[in-house]
Scaffold this active site. Sequence first.
Site, mmCIF file in Angstrom:
data_model
loop_
_atom_site.group_PDB
_atom_site.id
_atom_site.type_symbol
_atom_site.label_atom_id
_atom_site.label_comp_id
_atom_site.label_asym_id
_atom_site.label_seq_id
_atom_site.Cartn_x
_atom_site.Cartn_y
_atom_site.Cartn_z
ATOM 1 N N GLU A 1 67.302 42.705 85.072
ATOM 2 C CA GLU A 1 67.986 41.513 84.547
ATOM 3 C C GLU A 1 66.970 40.493 84.074
ATOM 4 O OE1 GLU A 1 70.571 40.042 83.621
ATOM 5 O OE2 GLU A 1 72.364 40.685 84.678
ATOM 6 N N VAL B 1 66.904 27.515 80.608
ATOM 7 C CA VAL B 1 65.637 27.960 80.019
ATOM 8 C C VAL B 1 65.890 28.935 78.865
ATOM 9 C CG1 VAL B 1 64.267 27.634 82.105
ATOM 10 C CG2 VAL B 1 65.440 29.808 81.748
ATOM 11 N N ARG C 1 65.432 33.577 71.217
ATOM 12 C CA ARG C 1 65.117 34.820 71.913
ATOM 13 C C ARG C 1 63.703 35.295 71.593
ATOM 14 N NH1 ARG C 1 69.794 37.028 74.301
ATOM 15 N NH2 ARG C 1 71.733 36.725 73.183
ATOM 16 N N ASP D 1 71.859 33.821 87.720
ATOM 17 C CA ASP D 1 72.251 32.421 87.829
ATOM 18 C C ASP D 1 73.288 32.304 88.950
ATOM 19 O OD1 ASP D 1 72.627 29.771 87.082
ATOM 20 O OD2 ASP D 1 73.878 30.222 85.360
ATOM 21 N N LYS E 1 67.527 31.889 89.448
ATOM 22 C CA LYS E 1 67.920 30.480 89.585
ATOM 23 C C LYS E 1 68.699 30.359 90.885
ATOM 24 C CE LYS E 1 68.873 28.569 85.263
ATOM 25 N NZ LYS E 1 69.873 28.156 84.254
HETATM 26 P P1 IMP Z 1 75.467 34.553 86.041
HETATM 27 O O1 IMP Z 1 76.658 35.445 85.988
HETATM 28 O O2 IMP Z 1 75.878 33.107 86.210
HETATM 29 O O3 IMP Z 1 74.430 34.961 87.052
HETATM 30 O O4 IMP Z 1 74.865 34.556 84.589
HETATM 31 C C1 IMP Z 1 73.824 35.289 84.202
HETATM 32 C C2 IMP Z 1 73.720 35.271 82.722
HETATM 33 O O5 IMP Z 1 73.875 33.948 82.205
HETATM 34 C C3 IMP Z 1 72.352 35.721 82.308
HETATM 35 O O6 IMP Z 1 72.316 37.095 82.113
HETATM 36 C C4 IMP Z 1 72.107 34.914 81.056
HETATM 37 O O7 IMP Z 1 72.632 35.612 79.949
HETATM 38 C C5 IMP Z 1 72.904 33.667 81.221
HETATM 39 N N1 IMP Z 1 72.054 32.556 81.691
HETATM 40 C C6 IMP Z 1 72.107 31.926 82.867
HETATM 41 N N2 IMP Z 1 71.198 30.948 82.950
HETATM 42 C C7 IMP Z 1 70.527 30.958 81.781
HETATM 43 C C8 IMP Z 1 69.436 30.167 81.249
HETATM 44 O O8 IMP Z 1 68.880 29.255 81.881
HETATM 45 N N3 IMP Z 1 69.044 30.498 79.995
HETATM 46 C C9 IMP Z 1 69.613 31.498 79.268
HETATM 47 N N4 IMP Z 1 70.620 32.239 79.721
HETATM 48 C C10 IMP Z 1 71.082 31.989 80.962
HETATM 49 MG MG MG Z 2 71.885 38.721 80.994
#
Ligand code: IMP
Ligand code: MG
Length: 482
Positions: free
Chosen positions: A393, A447, A459, A397, A425
Amino acid sequence: MATRKERLFYKAVRRVAAAVNSDLELKQALNTIVRNTARPMNAAASLVLLDSTHTKLIHSSSCGLPQFYLKKGILDPSKSLSEVMTNQVVAISDVSQDSRIQYPNLAAQAGITAILGAPLIIDDAAVGSLRVYTKQHVEFSNQDISFVTTMANLAAVAIHYHEALDKSVQLRRGKNESEIGATPLKRARSVTFAHPSEEEFAQILDFYNIEWVYEPQSFPLAWDGNRITEMFTPDFYLPGLDLYIELTTLKQSLVTQKNRKLRHLRELYPDIKITLLYKKDFDRLLAKFGYGPLAQDRGHGVGEVLYSSAEIQRKVRELAKNISKDYSNRHPVMVGVLRGVFCFMADLIRQMTIPLDVDFMAISYYGGEDSSIVKITKDIDLNVAGRPLVLVEDIVDTGLTLNVVIKHLEAKGVSDLAVCTLLDKRTRRLVDVPLRYVGFEVPDQFVVGYGLDYMEEYRNLPFISFLSESRTLKRKVKRRKV
Ligand code: IMP
Ligand code: MG
């Protein structure tokens, strides 16, 4: 000649059969069953259903039971009338003398003396039970038992019928068989939310296929003698994660008070897991789906660099070395979730020194009506049954996405699944997903770069940086791949 009780039973069964055979919502049908079980028995009644992990029982409908008893806690099927789970009827004539009662003190406070529980059986397995509670000492007769069993059977029929109905609708909408699935607990749910943000949050959980229950439990916080003077009722409980969630989308002054309560709760109940979701976190979750204040317009500008290209490469080499060591002679399948991961994946595997396979999957978030679950838009192509898999990954987040992906891959029968993420994060985590390899732990800020985008931009940056300070984060993630 039928006795008075027999006539009451007969009438109740007829009423319930009619309700089950009508176009009532499942929740209404189940309420009807519980009410019509309670009345002729001259007792209180409730229906409890298993969660998807089959380790928790949750009150779904009830009649005549006090709130404190209903919200006493999550029931453990191995402690509460346990034989029900092996499809047997349980009759307890004196709850104070019986070890099959999980909360005997509260039962005593609620004036409950005797309990009769009958299993709800679907496809030969118990999915819950119908329970009757009396205030008097009762030796339940065969007639009582057969009446409650009949009602439990009718409840099982109702659930099963709605399951079939649901399925045919979903299939017609073009979902495939594997995307369809709801536990009886979910089907039987109907909730009146106290606040619109709670409803939105519930929709997000549904989207990620995370089972939830609304306000199932009240935790006493203060007492005056035996009397409870202060309680805390978390908004949500997620049975699969054994996690309570409290939303604090309110004013800061109220948040302070809530924090105090929460500290107190954690002191008194150190074993429970509870997460506070602040307004900021909540808005970001909404933004992922294109809603809420953060989703409005497009920001620009690269801010401070967080990790230079050289720092990233050093970290990637270190991770590649560790994975190569742990997986020597094991030939892992490296799976990346598109698109953010492509830079990291490409660098990582080129630094690895062992034989390996590579595959990708893609998922996307869809707004709109049919957004009931995360959509896997591209599945992996390789057969991974019995093989060790490393899920790669870019950033974790909230963990909600990863949670879905892990479940999906585990269902393919991998021998071992480890997660490797470049960025973590951690402070924002909602779902506790196990990470075996972590590059950098990053602060709670958005970020970009090295594969990570903000609305598809950035990207291609060779470094990872924050977005510029001057612009607040305004993300819109509708119809977007992660
Ligand atoms: P989660 O389901 O909240 O853990 O989201 C994860 C996904 O959100 C990652 O695979 C990223 O695509 C996107 N994401 C979360 N935080 C960031 C960030 O700070 N920058 C860019 N994409 C992020
Ligand atoms: Mg992703």
